[in-house]
Scaffold this motif. Structure first.
Motif, mmCIF file in Angstrom:
data_model
loop_
_atom_site.group_PDB
_atom_site.id
_atom_site.type_symbol
_atom_site.label_atom_id
_atom_site.label_comp_id
_atom_site.label_asym_id
_atom_site.label_seq_id
_atom_site.Cartn_x
_atom_site.Cartn_y
_atom_site.Cartn_z
ATOM 1 N N ASP A 13 29.123 -15.835 1.279
ATOM 2 C CA ASP A 13 27.810 -15.304 0.913
ATOM 3 C C ASP A 13 27.905 -13.876 0.389
ATOM 4 O OD1 ASP A 13 26.248 -17.623 1.572
ATOM 5 O OD2 ASP A 13 26.590 -17.154 3.678
ATOM 6 N N TYR A 65 20.493 -13.296 2.453
ATOM 7 C CA TYR A 65 20.749 -14.735 2.498
ATOM 8 C C TYR A 65 20.160 -15.299 3.786
ATOM 9 C CZ TYR A 65 24.090 -14.581 6.290
ATOM 10 O OH TYR A 65 24.654 -14.435 7.522
ATOM 11 N N THR A 66 19.994 -16.593 3.797
ATOM 12 C CA THR A 66 19.608 -17.315 4.993
ATOM 13 C C THR A 66 20.680 -18.362 5.248
ATOM 14 O OG1 THR A 66 17.249 -17.022 4.534
ATOM 15 C CG2 THR A 66 17.847 -18.809 6.029
ATOM 16 N N PRO A 67 21.242 -18.387 6.466
ATOM 17 C CA PRO A 67 22.261 -19.392 6.757
ATOM 18 C C PRO A 67 21.741 -20.800 6.432
ATOM 19 C CG PRO A 67 22.140 -17.799 8.532
ATOM 20 C CD PRO A 67 20.977 -17.517 7.610
ATOM 21 N N GLY A 68 22.545 -21.538 5.725
ATOM 22 C CA GLY A 68 22.171 -22.894 5.346
ATOM 23 C C GLY A 68 21.357 -22.967 4.063
ATOM 24 N N ARG A 69 20.756 -21.858 3.646
ATOM 25 C CA ARG A 69 19.972 -21.812 2.410
ATOM 26 C C ARG A 69 20.675 -21.027 1.323
ATOM 27 N NH1 ARG A 69 14.378 -19.326 2.752
ATOM 28 N NH2 ARG A 69 14.582 -19.228 0.514
#
Length: 85
Positions: A13, A65-69
């Motif tokens: 990321d 960022y967003t984990p998984g997104r």
């Protein structure tokens, strides 16, 4: 505008965030938490966890960022004052 990006070489990321900034011509200072223990401690102090990437835009901390997104493109675009594509 001053942009700092807290990263590590192994972080996917983080690489995506750097690519986004570079693609939009945003000048930034990269701070590697693996090679700078004080930077790692600062991330933990500011956000309460060792989560990277972390971005600081004119003194305001932001997790891009967003984990998984993944990378928050719309939010990054807005916060950096970039034109919507």
């Amino acid at each position: 505008m001053k942009v700092q990006l807290y990263t590590a070489a192994w972080c996917r990321d983080c690489r995506a965030a750097k690519q986004f900034l570079e693609a939009h011509g945003v000048v930034y200072i990269e701070i590697n938490v693996d090679t700078d223990p004080a930077a790692s401690a600062e991330v933990l102090r500011r956000v309460g966890k060792r989560a990277i990437p972390q971005m600081v835009i004119d003194g305001e901390w932001f997790q891009p960022y967003t984990p998984g997104r993944g990378l928050l493109i719309d939010e990054l675009t807005r916060r950096l004052g970039l034109a919507q594509q």
